[in-house]
Design a protein around this motif. Structure first.
Motif, PDB file in Angstrom:
ATOM      1  N   MET A  35       0.838  -1.176   0.000  1.00 43.40           N
ATOM      2  CA  MET A  35       0.000   0.000   0.000  1.00 43.40           C
ATOM      3  C   MET A  35       0.887   1.244   0.000  1.00 43.40           C
ATOM      4  N   VAL A  36       0.579   2.181  -0.856  1.00 43.48           N
ATOM      5  CA  VAL A  36       1.337   3.423  -0.956  1.00 43.48           C
ATOM      6  C   VAL A  36       0.638   4.508  -0.142  1.00 43.48           C
ATOM      7  N   ASP A  37       1.413   5.193   0.688  1.00 47.38           N
ATOM      8  CA  ASP A  37       0.882   6.331   1.434  1.00 47.38           C
ATOM      9  C   ASP A  37       1.216   7.610   0.681  1.00 47.38           C
ATOM     10  N   VAL A  38       0.242   8.486   0.548  1.00 46.19           N
ATOM     11  CA  VAL A  38       0.426   9.766  -0.133  1.00 46.19           C
ATOM     12  C   VAL A  38       0.228  10.869   0.902  1.00 46.19           C
ATOM     13  N   HIS A  39       1.246  11.713   1.057  1.00 44.30           N
ATOM     14  CA  HIS A  39       1.190  12.817   2.020  1.00 44.30           C
ATOM     15  C   HIS A  39       1.310  14.132   1.256  1.00 44.30           C
ATOM     16  N   PHE A  40       0.280  14.954   1.378  1.00 46.88           N
ATOM     17  CA  PHE A  40       0.262  16.260   0.719  1.00 46.88           C
ATOM     18  C   PHE A  40       1.354  17.142   1.318  1.00 46.88           C
ATOM     19  N   LEU A  41       2.157  17.783   0.447  1.00 45.39           N
ATOM     20  CA  LEU A  41       3.192  18.709   0.909  1.00 45.39           C
ATOM     21  C   LEU A  41       2.794  20.160   0.654  1.00 45.39           C
ATOM     22  N   ASN A  42       2.443  20.496  -0.598  1.00 46.44           N
ATOM     23  CA  ASN A  42       2.019  21.861  -0.911  1.00 46.44           C
ATOM     24  C   ASN A  42       1.346  21.898  -2.271  1.00 46.44           C
ATOM     25  N   ALA A  43       0.714  23.038  -2.538  1.00 45.31           N
ATOM     26  CA  ALA A  43       0.063  23.244  -3.831  1.00 45.31           C
ATOM     27  C   ALA A  43       0.240  24.702  -4.248  1.00 45.31           C
ATOM     28  N   THR A  44       0.303  24.906  -5.564  1.00 47.58           N
ATOM     29  CA  THR A  44       0.453  26.232  -6.144  1.00 47.58           C
ATOM     30  C   THR A  44      -0.587  26.405  -7.240  1.00 47.58           C
ATOM     31  N   LEU A  45      -1.223  27.557  -7.253  1.00 45.79           N
ATOM     32  CA  LEU A  45      -2.175  27.906  -8.313  1.00 45.79           C
ATOM     33  C   LEU A  45      -1.455  28.845  -9.266  1.00 45.79           C
ATOM     34  N   ARG A  46      -1.414  28.501 -10.559  1.00 43.69           N
ATOM     35  CA  ARG A  46      -0.717  29.302 -11.560  1.00 43.69           C
ATOM     36  C   ARG A  46      -1.724  29.818 -12.593  1.00 43.69           C
ATOM     37  N   LEU A  47      -1.719  31.134 -12.772  1.00 44.49           N
ATOM     38  CA  LEU A  47      -2.580  31.759 -13.768  1.00 44.49           C
ATOM     39  C   LEU A  47      -1.702  32.284 -14.889  1.00 44.49           C
ATOM     40  N   LYS A  48      -1.971  31.836 -16.116  1.00 42.66           N
ATOM     41  CA  LYS A  48      -1.205  32.268 -17.285  1.00 42.66           C
ATOM     42  C   LYS A  48      -2.027  33.273 -18.075  1.00 42.66           C
ATOM     43  N   TYR A  49      -1.396  34.428 -18.358  1.00 44.57           N
ATOM     44  CA  TYR A  49      -2.053  35.508 -19.080  1.00 44.57           C
ATOM     45  C   TYR A  49      -1.368  35.758 -20.415  1.00 44.57           C
ATOM     46  N   VAL A  50      -2.140  36.188 -21.406  1.00 41.30           N
ATOM     47  CA  VAL A  50      -1.597  36.638 -22.694  1.00 41.30           C
ATOM     48  C   VAL A  50      -1.329  38.130 -22.549  1.00 41.30           C
ATOM     49  N   THR A  51      -0.063  38.532 -22.778  1.00 41.86           N
ATOM     50  CA  THR A  51       0.290  39.944 -22.617  1.00 41.86           C
ATOM     51  C   THR A  51       0.502  40.656 -23.939  1.00 41.86           C
ATOM     52  N   GLY A  52       0.480  39.930 -25.045  1.00 43.98           N
ATOM     53  CA  GLY A  52       0.685  40.535 -26.357  1.00 43.98           C
ATOM     54  C   GLY A  52       1.128  39.475 -27.348  1.00 43.98           C
ATOM     55  N   SER A  53       1.802  39.923 -28.421  1.00 40.83           N
ATOM     56  CA  SER A  53       2.314  38.986 -29.420  1.00 40.83           C
ATOM     57  C   SER A  53       3.673  39.466 -29.912  1.00 40.83           C
ATOM     58  N   ASP A  54       4.474  38.507 -30.376  1.00 43.34           N
ATOM     59  CA  ASP A  54       5.810  38.842 -30.870  1.00 43.34           C
ATOM     60  C   ASP A  54       5.768  39.142 -32.373  1.00 43.34           C
ATOM     61  N   GLU A  55       6.966  39.235 -32.988  1.00 42.23           N
ATOM     62  CA  GLU A  55       7.066  39.590 -34.412  1.00 42.23           C
ATOM     63  C   GLU A  55       6.422  38.553 -35.329  1.00 42.23           C
ATOM     64  N   GLN A  56       6.407  37.282 -34.900  1.00 42.68           N
ATOM     65  CA  GLN A  56       5.793  36.216 -35.700  1.00 42.68           C
ATOM     66  C   GLN A  56       4.314  36.032 -35.358  1.00 42.68           C
TER      67      GLN A  56
END
Length: 71
Positions: A1-22
């Motif tokens: 049996m495998v024990d799983v212990h929560f250590l931490n979590a991160t919420l990441r929000l990705k935003y579009v800030t514009g566009s490059d030359e291509q």
């Protein structure tokens, strides 16, 4: 049996800030750490949309990154 212990979590929000030359999108990511394991995904999505509504950039994605210890 495998024990799983929560250590931490991160919420990441990705935003579009514009566009490059291509005409490819340029992204920026904002991270929110120390997310409690008691919050479900539906709550996190709702909070992410509220946070994103305060930004002038367009929200591209929401990611929950979790770290667990396996023993």
């Amino acid at each position: 049996m495998v024990d799983v212990h929560f250590l931490n979590a991160t919420l990441r929000l990705k935003y579009v800030t514009g566009s490059d030359e291509q005409n490819e999108p340029i992204f920026i990511t904002k991270s929110y750490r120390n997310i409690s394991p008691s919050h479900n995904e539906g709550d996190l999505v709702a909070v992410a949309h509220v946070i994103a509504s305060l930004s002038s950039q367009t929200l591209a994605s929401i990611v929950k990154q979790e770290t667990n210890e396996l023993s």
